[in-house]
Structure formats: structure tokens, C-alpha cells
Enzyme design. Structure first.
Site, PDB file in Angstrom:
ATOM      1  N   LYS A  13      46.791  41.950  40.412  1.00 14.56           N
ATOM      2  CA  LYS A  13      47.042  43.015  41.401  1.00 14.56           C
ATOM      3  C   LYS A  13      48.537  43.244  41.598  1.00 14.56           C
ATOM      4  O   LYS A  13      48.994  44.365  41.656  1.00 14.56           O
ATOM      5  CB  LYS A  13      46.432  42.649  42.764  1.00 14.56           C
ATOM      6  N   ARG A  88      41.278  42.040  53.056  1.00 18.93           N
ATOM      7  CA  ARG A  88      40.595  40.904  52.441  1.00 18.93           C
ATOM      8  C   ARG A  88      39.319  40.542  53.178  1.00 18.93           C
ATOM      9  O   ARG A  88      38.642  39.599  52.777  1.00 18.93           O
ATOM     10  CB  ARG A  88      41.520  39.699  52.513  1.00 18.93           C
ATOM     11  N   ARG A 127      50.144  28.582  33.372  1.00 11.28           N
ATOM     12  CA  ARG A 127      51.409  28.702  34.112  1.00 11.28           C
ATOM     13  C   ARG A 127      51.947  27.313  34.453  1.00 11.28           C
ATOM     14  O   ARG A 127      53.144  27.065  34.400  1.00 11.28           O
ATOM     15  CB  ARG A 127      51.198  29.486  35.417  1.00 11.28           C
ATOM     16  N   ARG A 135      53.741  28.858  43.001  1.00  7.39           N
ATOM     17  CA  ARG A 135      53.647  28.891  44.459  1.00  7.39           C
ATOM     18  C   ARG A 135      52.926  27.630  44.904  1.00  7.39           C
ATOM     19  O   ARG A 135      52.211  27.014  44.118  1.00  7.39           O
ATOM     20  CB  ARG A 135      52.824  30.116  44.868  1.00  7.39           C
ATOM     21  N   ARG A 146      40.598  29.263  46.743  1.00  9.67           N
ATOM     22  CA  ARG A 146      40.897  30.683  47.002  1.00  9.67           C
ATOM     23  C   ARG A 146      39.808  31.577  46.422  1.00  9.67           C
ATOM     24  O   ARG A 146      39.472  32.618  46.985  1.00  9.67           O
ATOM     25  CB  ARG A 146      42.266  31.049  46.422  1.00  9.67           C
TER      26      ARG A 146
END
Ligand code: ADP
Length: 194
Positions: A13, A88, A127, A135, A146
Site C-alpha cells: 500500500k 482499518r 527483508r 520497523r 498483524r
């Protein structure tokens, strides 16, 4: 034009909102970025949200609704905005509709980036292996959480926006330029209707 970019964490996004911002001169309103900026600045709001965000929990609806309303009233949103990571929850979506209606505006289109969970976990793991900037909520365990939060609280928005006839589902697994092309095609459809 007011757009919502919608999809699970890591769906791309942020990447696509930034591209949209450049091309259509619509500011990107990312509640995640705003909350991280508040944490960085050490404001009371940031302090209140820090632990929740690190765990991958949602911060309260009231918090994000008020930061979005304040941001949307800035002059650069006069032609609309790209909402990224907001709404959300269903109450957030209802509050957004109300806020826009009060200003004589509306959501024109909701773009859903559809991706599968295994691919999202693989993105975060690669990553981590690459040693890039991470993060505090970019760990495989937090991402799993999440995703649960997404399915529980956020996925119901698919039905909410479908019922309004505003949902356009795109293949978030495609390469970045291909997703951008699909978004452009969807926006051209809106412009043609207007
Ligand atoms: P991602 O889409 O990768 O999960 P974001 O940057 O959009 O990342 O959000 C990071 C975190 O910020 C979320 O896990 C949540 O704690 C908080 N957050 C961001 N936007 C909202 C929102 N609209 N409502 C509640 N919490 C939010």
C-alpha cells in the site's frame, strides 16, 4: 478524488500510495506514518501508541479518526487524498464517510491489494535476511499477529465497501509496475464515470 488503499500489512500500500501521490498530486495520508512520526517526536500521543504498535495491535479508533480529520483539513488536501492504512475498522470507515460528507466530499474508490499470507511472511523474512531497515513491528511473529488483526478487524471493510459499490480488487502479487498499471486503469474508469 479521494481514494482508499486497502490490504494486509506488507501488501504494498505504501509503495503504491507514494507513486499515486507523485502522479496525481494527491497527498498520501498514512496513519501508520503519522503515528510513527508522533513516536519519533515523543508527543503524548506517540507515547500512548508506542507499545500497542510494537505489538501489532491497533491504536484506538478515536485516535486515528482525530489525526486524520486534522490532517485532511490542511490546504494540500483540497483536491482529495490517498488514505493508506486507514480506515482499518468499520467504525473508522463510518467516521471517514461522515467526515467527508461534512465537507461535501466522498470516497471515490477503494483499491484492495490482494496478496496471500505466505507471500507476506516471505517478504518480511527476506527483508530481515537482507539486513535492511526494519520497523519494530517487522518481525515474523508480530507480522503473524498483524495479519490476524487484519482478518478480524479490517477484512470486514471489504463487505462494507462492496455494498457501497466502491471496491476494486487488484492482484497485489503482481510486480510493482503491473500493480501500478492496474491502479491507473481503475482510476481512469472513475474519471470516465465522473
Ligand atoms: P502496515 O500496513 O504494514 O501494518 P502501518 O504503517 O499502516 O503498517 O501501521 C502500523 C501500525 O500502526 C499498525 O499495526 C497499528 O498499530 C497502527 N495503526 C496504523 N493505522 C491505524 C489505524 N487506522 N487504526 C488503528 N491502528 C493503526
Amino acid at each position: 478524488m479521494n481514494l482508499v488503499l486497502f490490504g494486509p500489512p506488507g501488501a504494498g500500500k505504501g509503495t503504491q500510495s507514494k507513486l499515486l501521490t507523485e502522479k496525481r498530486s494527491l497527498p498520501q495520508l498514512s496513519t501508520g506514518d503519522m503515528l510513527r512520526a508522533a513516536i519519533e517526536a515523543g508527543t503524548p500521543l506517540g507515547l500512548a501508541c508506542k507499545a500497542l504498535m510494537a505489538k501489532g495491535e491497533l491504536v484506538s479508533d478515536e485516535t486515528v479518526i482525530s489525526i486524520i480529520a486534522e490532517r485532511y483539513d490542511q490546504p494540500d488536501c483540497k483536491n482529495g487524498a490517498v488514505f493508506d492504512g486507514f480506515p482499518r475498522t468499520v467504525p473508522q470507515a463510518e467516521a471517514l464517510d461522515k467526515m467527508l460528507a461534512e465537507r461535501g466530499r466522498k470516497i471515490d474508490l477503494v483499491l484492495e491489494l490482494k496478496v496471500d499470507d505466505a507471500a507476506l511472511l516471505a517478504r518480511v523474512e527476506s527483508r530481515i535476511k537482507a539486513g535492511g531497515v526494519l520497523r519494530s513491528d517487522d518481525t515474523p511473529d508480530t507480522l503473524r499477529h498483524r495479519l490476524q488483526v487484519y482478518y478480524l478487524n479490517t477484512a470486514p471493510l471489504i463487505g462494507f465497501y462492496k455494498a457501497q459499490g466502491k471496491l476494486k480488487t487488484l492482484d497485489g502479487m503482481a510486480a510493482i509496475p503491473e500493480v501500478t498499471r492496474q491502479i491507473d486503469a481503475a482510476l481512469d474508469g472513475v474519471a470516465a464515470k465522473a
